[in-house]
Design a protein around this motif. Sequence first.
Motif, PDB file in Angstrom:
ATOM      1  N   ASN A   1      -6.974   0.655  28.776  1.00  0.00           N
ATOM      2  CA  ASN A   1      -6.120   0.160  29.887  1.00  0.00           C
ATOM      3  C   ASN A   1      -4.650   0.649  29.611  1.00  0.00           C
ATOM      4  O   ASN A   1      -3.988   0.153  30.719  1.00  0.00           O
TER       5      ASN A   1
ATOM      6  N   VAL B   1     -10.957   8.183  39.491  1.00  0.00           N
ATOM      7  CA  VAL B   1      -9.537   7.545  39.796  1.00  0.00           C
ATOM      8  C   VAL B   1      -9.495   7.493  41.329  1.00  0.00           C
ATOM      9  O   VAL B   1      -9.651   8.488  41.916  1.00  0.00           O
ATOM     10  N   THR B   2      -9.281   6.219  41.868  1.00  0.00           N
ATOM     11  CA  THR B   2      -9.236   6.212  43.388  1.00  0.00           C
ATOM     12  C   THR B   2      -7.909   6.094  43.987  1.00  0.00           C
ATOM     13  O   THR B   2      -7.628   6.397  45.011  1.00  0.00           O
ATOM     14  N   SER B   3      -6.989   5.727  43.165  1.00  0.00           N
ATOM     15  CA  SER B   3      -5.463   5.625  43.520  1.00  0.00           C
ATOM     16  C   SER B   3      -4.421   5.820  42.303  1.00  0.00           C
ATOM     17  O   SER B   3      -4.944   5.415  41.150  1.00  0.00           O
TER      18      SER B   3
ATOM     19  N   SER C   1      -0.557   4.271  41.691  1.00  0.00           N
ATOM     20  CA  SER C   1       0.521   3.632  42.573  1.00  0.00           C
ATOM     21  C   SER C   1       1.661   3.375  41.180  1.00  0.00           C
ATOM     22  O   SER C   1       1.281   3.017  40.186  1.00  0.00           O
TER      23      SER C   1
ATOM     24  N   GLU D   1       0.196   2.975  37.896  1.00  0.00           N
ATOM     25  CA  GLU D   1      -1.094   2.340  37.631  1.00  0.00           C
ATOM     26  C   GLU D   1      -2.265   3.014  38.317  1.00  0.00           C
ATOM     27  O   GLU D   1      -2.292   3.370  39.618  1.00  0.00           O
TER      28      GLU D   1
ATOM     29  N   ALA E   1      -6.113   3.242  39.512  1.00  0.00           N
ATOM     30  CA  ALA E   1      -7.084   2.179  39.784  1.00  0.00           C
ATOM     31  C   ALA E   1      -8.518   3.150  39.565  1.00  0.00           C
ATOM     32  O   ALA E   1      -8.985   4.032  40.186  1.00  0.00           O
ATOM     33  N   THR E   2      -9.623   2.493  38.919  1.00  0.00           N
ATOM     34  CA  THR E   2     -10.605   3.017  39.235  1.00  0.00           C
ATOM     35  C   THR E   2     -11.929   2.019  39.144  1.00  0.00           C
ATOM     36  O   THR E   2     -11.524   0.591  39.389  1.00  0.00           O
TER      37      THR E   2
ATOM     38  N   GLY F   1     -11.591  -0.659  36.386  1.00  0.00           N
ATOM     39  CA  GLY F   1     -10.489  -1.255  35.933  1.00  0.00           C
ATOM     40  C   GLY F   1      -9.226  -0.490  36.304  1.00  0.00           C
ATOM     41  O   GLY F   1      -9.348   0.688  36.716  1.00  0.00           O
ATOM     42  N   ILE F   2      -8.189  -1.076  35.892  1.00  0.00           N
ATOM     43  CA  ILE F   2      -6.894  -0.354  35.836  1.00  0.00           C
ATOM     44  C   ILE F   2      -6.465   0.446  34.371  1.00  0.00           C
ATOM     45  O   ILE F   2      -6.627  -0.177  33.433  1.00  0.00           O
TER      46      ILE F   2
ATOM     47  N   GLN G   1      -2.871   1.904  32.666  1.00  0.00           N
ATOM     48  CA  GLN G   1      -1.533   1.975  33.223  1.00  0.00           C
ATOM     49  C   GLN G   1      -0.801   3.169  32.309  1.00  0.00           C
ATOM     50  O   GLN G   1      -1.226   3.094  31.004  1.00  0.00           O
TER      51      GLN G   1
END
Length: 504
Positions: free
Chosen positions: A68, A268-270, A272, A283, A285-286, A289-290, A292
């Motif tokens: 994470n 990885v979808t985004s 941010s 951060e 997003a998958t 989960g996230i 960082q």
Amino acid sequence: MARVRVLLTLFPVAYALSVPTLDNSAQAIFAGKQPADLPHPDPTHSFWTHSPGANPLAGEGSTGELTNEADVCIIGSGITGVSVAYHLANAIQHGTFPVQDEGTNKVRAVILEARDFCSGATGRNGGNLTPYEFSRFRRAEALFGREAALRLYAIEHYSASEMARIARTAGWADTVDLVEGGHMDLLLTEERVKEAKADFDAAVAAGKTLNATWLDRDEMNSTYGTHNWGVRSPGYNVWPLKFVTQLFKQTRKVTPVLDLRLHTRTPVTSVSPLMAASFRRWELATPRGIVQCSYVLHATNGYASHLLPHMAGPGPAGIVPVRGQVLAMRANAPLDALSKISWVNNEGYWFPRPVTDVAEHPLVILGGARDAAGPPFEIDVTDDSIVDVNVGDVLRAFLPTLFPGLYTPGREPEAEWTGIMGYTALDIPFVGPVLNTNDVEEEDSYSYKGQFIAAGYAGHGMPRAFACAEVVVQMIAAELSNREWVAPAWFPRPFLTSVRDRPQ
């Protein structure tokens, strides 16, 4: 943290997007408007990835707890992503990459892969590790200037020779089927011979030392069984997935200071930004989960614009996905009749695989013939779950036509697959910090601070990606140490991401 300061020499150049690209794919720079999709979840099976036992890391880290937090997040597990991890390990070992967590004395890095390990372009390409010797030198010099043009070839020779050296020194060159068989440009017409010789003469005039042997039609026919002209130069063949697998394993042994994790099947979808008060900057997003992290490295090539939508489309800052097709065809002759070299001409590229028995007829890996697909020539496509029938028909007939008797007409391939490449307007990759290209002149416009990219290899990533990965690690290390990054002598400055520094 300070922004990376880059010492630059700007090259006076003028260019037009209508100039043919290095692999005759000028159409690629006019296509592509929307951000790329994520990699298709069920791609075609390539010979490299789906041969028994070839991909032991296929599902590594795909289940269980997701890492994470990390200092560096690498998106993509192909030659670029794993090379970044390798160079990071070496920079830590040599003391040029500072430790971020003094409490643990660790640098934490994580590789996130949307599908199986190394299942993108590296696991689906033609297996050639061939630096250009002088091909299209006149165009490169016209676009980028003499010094940058020479570096365009220098980076490929550096990258390919370093990869070969690492495999040999570590003792796994045979494991990855590394073959130094040389390379042949097959010239089908007198006009192509004239063009090649003009590029050769221009490279010599520019001061480049060349290693090339010219063969006339009689020599080519008696030696290789094809009645065409040829020019031979240095080059390698390799099993790309196995090379990346071994490089990843070796990376984990370089230094205990690097805590390297791998999570496959974790798209990885985004990406941010985190709040300014956060210790980390980004951060990711998958579906699991996230994550960082402080630094993000985009090693996603043709898929780059999915997470960086401002890089979609054909503009000067764009990367356009292009689908290529490859097959594995059994030859009708032993290896000594075919030679170990890799080949290329205007329509295709191929090489025979190594054999254990001299009498064995080798598999030949053959790709190309994209024009047979018809408009838009597989451009702006990210779906590698299917093959194009017309391209397949041309590939099947390709070698029997060029080498009568050495290949059987009508023989079906033992494997056929597609893969996604990333093309740019000038056929050169983007290497360096991700920039907000809407306003690159203002320091405050650097809204992607901490994100870096090495992508857009225009179908020629194997001899480029390793060295480009080294450069982005150098850049991150320089930023962390608050010092200027200085380009290596072999690095072409037009590769830099800054729109100000690329030819306009």
